[in-house]
Design a protein around this motif. Structure first.
Motif, short mmCIF file in Angstrom:
data_model
loop_
_atom_site.label_atom_id
_atom_site.label_comp_id
_atom_site.label_asym_id
_atom_site.label_seq_id
_atom_site.Cartn_x
_atom_site.Cartn_y
_atom_site.Cartn_z
N THR A 1 -50.58 50.90 13.40
CA THR A 1 -49.68 52.04 13.30
C THR A 1 -48.97 52.02 11.96
O THR A 1 -48.39 51.00 11.59
CB THR A 1 -48.64 52.01 14.44
N GLU A 2 -49.05 53.11 11.24
CA GLU A 2 -48.42 53.24 9.93
C GLU A 2 -47.08 53.95 10.07
O GLU A 2 -46.97 54.96 10.77
CB GLU A 2 -49.31 54.03 8.98
N THR A 3 -46.07 53.41 9.41
CA THR A 3 -44.78 54.08 9.34
C THR A 3 -44.78 54.99 8.12
O THR A 3 -44.92 54.52 6.98
CB THR A 3 -43.62 53.07 9.25
N VAL A 4 -44.63 56.28 8.34
CA VAL A 4 -44.68 57.27 7.26
C VAL A 4 -43.27 57.51 6.76
O VAL A 4 -42.41 58.03 7.49
CB VAL A 4 -45.32 58.59 7.74
N ALA A 5 -43.02 57.16 5.51
CA ALA A 5 -41.70 57.36 4.91
C ALA A 5 -41.41 58.85 4.74
O ALA A 5 -42.33 59.65 4.54
CB ALA A 5 -41.64 56.66 3.55
N PRO A 6 -40.14 59.26 4.79
CA PRO A 6 -39.81 60.69 4.70
C PRO A 6 -40.35 61.37 3.45
O PRO A 6 -40.79 62.52 3.52
CB PRO A 6 -38.27 60.68 4.72
N HIS A 7 -40.33 60.69 2.31
CA HIS A 7 -40.78 61.36 1.09
C HIS A 7 -42.27 61.69 1.13
O HIS A 7 -42.73 62.60 0.45
CB HIS A 7 -40.46 60.50 -0.15
N ARG A 8 -43.03 60.98 1.97
CA ARG A 8 -44.46 61.23 2.05
C ARG A 8 -44.81 62.45 2.90
O ARG A 8 -45.96 62.87 2.92
CB ARG A 8 -45.19 60.00 2.58
N THR A 9 -43.82 62.97 3.59
CA THR A 9 -44.06 64.20 4.35
C THR A 9 -43.60 65.43 3.57
O THR A 9 -43.83 66.56 4.02
CB THR A 9 -43.32 64.17 5.70
N ALA A 10 -42.96 65.24 2.41
CA ALA A 10 -42.50 66.38 1.62
C ALA A 10 -43.69 67.21 1.15
O ALA A 10 -44.76 66.68 0.83
CB ALA A 10 -41.71 65.88 0.41
N VAL A 11 -43.51 68.53 1.13
CA VAL A 11 -44.59 69.44 0.77
C VAL A 11 -45.14 69.12 -0.61
O VAL A 11 -46.36 69.08 -0.82
CB VAL A 11 -44.10 70.90 0.85
N THR A 12 -44.25 68.87 -1.58
CA THR A 12 -44.72 68.59 -2.94
C THR A 12 -45.60 67.34 -2.98
O THR A 12 -46.63 67.33 -3.66
CB THR A 12 -43.52 68.40 -3.89
N TYR A 13 -45.21 66.32 -2.25
CA TYR A 13 -46.00 65.09 -2.21
C TYR A 13 -47.35 65.34 -1.57
O TYR A 13 -48.40 64.90 -2.06
CB TYR A 13 -45.23 64.02 -1.43
N ARG A 14 -47.36 66.07 -0.44
CA ARG A 14 -48.61 66.32 0.25
C ARG A 14 -49.59 67.11 -0.61
O ARG A 14 -50.79 66.87 -0.61
CB ARG A 14 -48.35 67.08 1.55
#
Length: 319
Positions: A219-232
């Motif tokens: 199970t991977e913990t997804v940091a908040p910044h990795r869900t940001a639209v710009t990052y995606r």
């Protein structure tokens, strides 16, 4: 004598590294393997060293700490292969936590299928809220949807990759995958990413068998910044670039494949732009379907201009 080496490559994530290592040390090891853990630290601060030292003393098997400061993911993972003393080498990322039967399931899949490589699913939990554009988190999960112990048909006869595999949650029989002691990963991919996907496709093209271990879950913990639209969107473009490079390397007809990919990239860019305009998607933090399609297209059209490393905030707030 070591049967299996667990390799963890880390970059300034001491808290998540601690959770990863604890899950590795909690393996049931019903197969009775002689195991070691090797941590490859890529950050100049050496933030992983105190974590390793704190756990190593009471660990049930050896835990070694190695520093490798070259900023190239291929070099880093190749160092992991080189440091490992086991014939079997398992990789887990420093933001992943393994289920207690993880290793038993990976090794069991390798043995049951006489495969050279085994990979398992990656689930996701979000450190913050699940992204509104993907409330089920499907974009952050690796689940091939294959039966347990199925052999993975990684590419089509044309060389087109059917699945994108990464080294996180994978197991290699080193003597069978690299019989001549050659480096596993190509350093040309290490600066811009895609090195692990390229490795799997290359090994598959050489006849290596890859088994799906459906019960070997991390199970991977997804940091908040990795869900940001710009990052995606940056990630989508980079992954499309990887796809083109890997496809062209594997196809028997690279010129025709290149022409098809460029045509598809142009169509995706145009359709994605029109869709984004019509649905007022530009600037939205909740929707990215049209812009994602655009980035798929632009990644194909600009595949030689690799995105490279994406800035990641450190625990100290630095990037």
């Amino acid at each position: 004598m070591t049967d299996l080496s667990i390799v963890v490559c880390t970059y300034d994530r001491p808290a998540s590294l601690d959770a990863t290592l604890r899950s590795c040390l909690a393996q049931t090891n019903a197969l009775g393997l002689a195991i070691e853990i090797v941590v490859i630290d890529n950050h100049p601060s050496g933030s992983g060293r105190p974590v390793v030292e704190a756990l190593a003393g009471g660990a049930s098997w050896p835990v070694r700490y190695v520093t490798e400061l070259t900023r190239n993911m291929s070099t880093l993972r190749n160092r992991g292969f080189a440091e490992a003393s086991g014939r079997l080498v398992a990789f887990i990322d420093d933001d992943e936590v393994a289920e207690p039967v993880w290793l038993d399931q990976l090794v069991g899949a390798l043995r049951a299928t006489d495969a050279d490589i085994a990979v398992g699913p990656r689930l996701a939990v979000f450190a913050g809220e699940a992204p509104s554009y993907d409330p089920t988190g499907s974009q952050f999960v690796r689940d091939l949807g294959l039966p347990d112990l199925a052999l993975i048909p990684l590419t089509a006869p044309s060389g087109k990759p059917r699945y994108g595999l990464g080294t996180g949650n994978s197991l290699f029989d080193v003597s069978r995958c690299f019989p001549n002691g050659e480096p596993a990963m190509r350093e040309a991919f290490g600066d811009a990413g895609g090195e692990d996907a390229e490795l799997f496709v290359r090994l598959y093209g050489q006849g290596r068998r890859i088994a799906w271990a459906a019960q070997a879950v991390v199970t991977e913990t997804v940091a908040p910044h990795r869900t940001a639209v710009t990052y995606r969107l940056i990630r989508v473009r980079r992954e499309a670039q990887h796809y083109v490079s890997i496809y062209l390397d594997a196809t028997p007809n690279p010129r025709l494949t290149w022409a098809k990919l460029m045509a598809k990239g142009l169509a995706q860019t145009i359709v994605g732009f029109v869709f984004s305009v019509m649905t007022f998607e530009f600037g939205s933090r909740r929707r990215l379907a049209g812009r994602s399609l655009m980035e798929h297209g632009l990644g194909k059209l600009l595949w030689k201009r690799a995105v490279g490393y994406i800035a990641e905030p450190s625990p100290n707030g630095e990037t």
